[in-house]
Design an enzyme around this catalytic site. Structure first.
Site, PDB file in Angstrom:
ATOM      1  N   SER A 180     -11.871  84.236 -30.592  1.00 55.56           N
ATOM      2  CA  SER A 180     -12.635  83.817 -29.420  1.00 55.56           C
ATOM      3  C   SER A 180     -11.879  84.108 -28.129  1.00 55.56           C
ATOM      4  CB  SER A 180     -12.944  82.314 -29.500  1.00 55.56           C
ATOM      5  OG  SER A 180     -13.779  82.033 -30.598  1.00 55.56           O
TER       6      SER A 180
ATOM      7  N   GLY B 114     -21.339  88.761 -33.129  1.00 58.14           N
ATOM      8  CA  GLY B 114     -22.275  88.027 -32.291  1.00 58.14           C
ATOM      9  C   GLY B 114     -21.615  87.534 -31.019  1.00 58.14           C
TER      10      GLY B 114
ATOM     11  N   ARG C  63     -29.684  89.240 -36.073  1.00 60.74           N
ATOM     12  CA  ARG C  63     -29.387  87.941 -35.456  1.00 60.74           C
ATOM     13  C   ARG C  63     -30.145  87.777 -34.146  1.00 60.74           C
ATOM     14  NH1 ARG C  63     -23.025  86.950 -35.663  1.00 60.74           N
ATOM     15  NH2 ARG C  63     -23.713  84.900 -34.977  1.00 60.74           N
TER      16      ARG C  63
ATOM     17  N   SER D 203     -23.877  75.797 -28.301  1.00 59.79           N
ATOM     18  CA  SER D 203     -23.505  77.198 -28.478  1.00 59.79           C
ATOM     19  C   SER D 203     -22.543  77.626 -27.382  1.00 59.79           C
ATOM     20  CB  SER D 203     -24.736  78.104 -28.459  1.00 59.79           C
ATOM     21  OG  SER D 203     -24.344  79.474 -28.469  1.00 59.79           O
TER      22      SER D 203
ATOM     23  N   ASP E  56     -17.726  77.399 -37.706  1.00 62.76           N
ATOM     24  CA  ASP E  56     -17.355  78.553 -38.528  1.00 62.76           C
ATOM     25  C   ASP E  56     -16.576  78.168 -39.777  1.00 62.76           C
ATOM     26  OD1 ASP E  56     -18.553  80.498 -36.922  1.00 62.76           O
ATOM     27  OD2 ASP E  56     -16.801  80.638 -35.613  1.00 62.76           O
TER      28      ASP E  56
ATOM     29  N   LYS F 213     -26.011  82.450 -38.440  1.00 64.82           N
ATOM     30  CA  LYS F 213     -24.726  83.120 -38.225  1.00 64.82           C
ATOM     31  C   LYS F 213     -24.813  84.542 -38.801  1.00 64.82           C
ATOM     32  CE  LYS F 213     -21.914  80.227 -36.087  1.00 64.82           C
ATOM     33  NZ  LYS F 213     -21.142  80.636 -34.898  1.00 64.82           N
TER      34      LYS F 213
END
Length: 449
Positions: free
Chosen positions: A29, A101, A129, A174, A327, A354
């Site tokens: 991330s 994503g 997705r 999100s 996750d 996901k």
């Protein structure tokens, strides 16, 4: 078939104690965000510890396509000479984000308030997705999106030539949506406000502040209110990426279920919006400790020590914790299979959209391996069999999902018969050294033709 090439079947068998130090890769991330924000600054940003998995490398290639100079200096060190806020050039070709994503949604946000047209695509998994969750709020800035039915890739976004700031309440927890709106707000005049009812990972807010953006966060009755003043003069940074807690989850969880194990995972990011798994494992009775807790680059970090825990108990996971460990639910379900009693996971509808439907994928594979699982739209329950009582012996579908593949390989390390996955190729997207790292600890993972 893997979106990155020929399928790579893998199998994992019961092994002796896992011992040693697991130097997992940098946080995915933070790696994505460091590259994107570095490309939006005039001057050079230096990054060390960057995760060099396919997902992040796809983001690096995208930033080059937008005009930034992105250079691999070797050993996880990278240099980014950015083009400034609003300085993205229109790419000559399609931006392929592979399996990521996070990458595609953040990049969409970063370019949505520049007057350029960009076409995005990805692998077979990413192209299924939903993207409307991002393109809907980006339309409020004035961006236009045209894609396949259901808001899916391939998709072309035409950025706003005269963007307006927005006030947007994120309808679901999100961090990707929140971050896309904030990145879009960088090139909009005035104040862009994002409200999230449930706190999600805050790496974007922390990094924006580090680059010099005027950003504030306030907890109110509405939720967490994040206010960003647009069109700032960002300042180049030196960023040390902590190691990824989502990757650390795999050697940690393996150590907890393999008899005699004692594994140290150093320099793991323990941002409170990311550490829900470790809190949950401790509630289950895991022998998991934090050593040398400290702060590096504005992020809390520590060394994690995980030891075999034969008396794990099933728990009901606090639904409010879901965003901080979304996750990690697949590998948590593996640990739950070796606990005594049910582990109940609620408020996890996000798992359905996901890289795969992760509830369905894990429930199907666990059942085939002899573990009872119940599931609904936004919940599932794993009925643990206890230490030494999981049969195993099945080939599981990974559904082009790296976390599903790794989770079932962890299952095989403690099940009574080997567990296989039909395609471990996607593991390279986020954890390219997974196989040698686990082998160094003592795991037995083999590739089969």
């Amino acid at each position: 078939m893997s979106g990155h090439g020929t399928p790579i079947p893998m199998s994992s068998a019961k092994c002796g104690p896992l011992t040693g130090t697991a130097n997992v890769p940098g946080d995915k991330s933070i790696s994505h965000r460091a590259l994107i924000l570095g490309a939006m600054v005039v001057g050079e940003t230096r990054i060390t510890g960057l995760l060099e998995g396919e997902d992040v490398l796809d983001t690096a290639r995208a930033m080059r396509a937008f005009g930034a100079e992105v250079v691999d200096l070797g050993g996880g060190a990278w240099s980014v000479h950015g083009v400034g806020v609003g300085g993205f050039a229109e790419p000559d070709g399609v931006i392929d984000c592979g399996n990521s994503g996070t990458g595609v949604r953040l990049i969409m946000g970063a370019m949505a308030t520049s007057p350029i047209a960009v076409t995005f695509t990805g692998d077979a998994s990413l192209n299924q997705r939903p993207m409307a969750r991002v393109t809907d709020p980006l339309a409020l800035f004035g961006a236009q999106a045209v894609g396949r039915a259901g808001g899916r890739l391939p998709m072309t976004i035409v950025g706003a030539a005269d963007p307006a700031p927005v006030r947007y309440t994120v309808p679901m927890p999100s961090a990707q949506v929140k971050s896309a709106v904030l990145l879009a707000g960088l090139n909009a005049p005035g104040q862009t406000v994002v409200i999230e009812r449930e706190a999600t990972r805050d790496h974007t807010e922390r990094m924006l502040a580090g680059f010099g953006a005027d950003i504030t966060t306030e907890d109110t009755d509405e939720g967490r209110v994040i206010t960003l003043t647009g069109q700032p003069e960002l300042t180049p940074q030196t960023i040390a990426v902590p190691r990824d807690p989502s990757s650390a989850a795999f050697p940690v969880c393996a150590a907890l279920i393999v008899p005699g194990s004692d594994v140290l995972v150093p320099n793991i990011g323990l941002n409170p919006t990311r550490a829900g798994l470790f809190t949950t494992l401790r509630e289950m009775g895991a022998d998991l400790s934090y050593e040398d807790e400290r702060t590096e680059g504005g992020e809390p970090v520590a060394d994690l020590r995980a030891r075999f825990s034969p008396d794990l108990k099933g728990v009901e996971v606090d639904p409010a914790r879901a965003a901080s460990m979304i996750d990690e639910y697949p590998v948590l379900s593996v640990v739950a299979a070796f606990a005594q009693g049910p582990t109940i996971m609620r408020g996890v509808a996000e798992l359905r959209v996901k890289e795969s439907d992760r509830i369905e994928a894990m429930a199907t594979g666990l059942r085939a391996n002899g573990v009872e699982v119940e599931d609904g739209n936004d919940w599932w329950i794993v009925h643990g069999r206890g230490h030494g009582a999981v049969p195993g012996g099945v080939i599981c579908a990974s559904h082009l999902d790296h976390r599903i593949a790794m989770s079932f390989l962890i299952l095989g390390m403690a099940a009574n018969a080997p567990v296989s996955v039909d395609d471990g190729g996607p593991i390279a997207t986020s954890f390219p050294i997974f196989e040698p790292l686990m082998a160094q600890l003592g795991a037995q993972i083999v590739r089969s033709a």
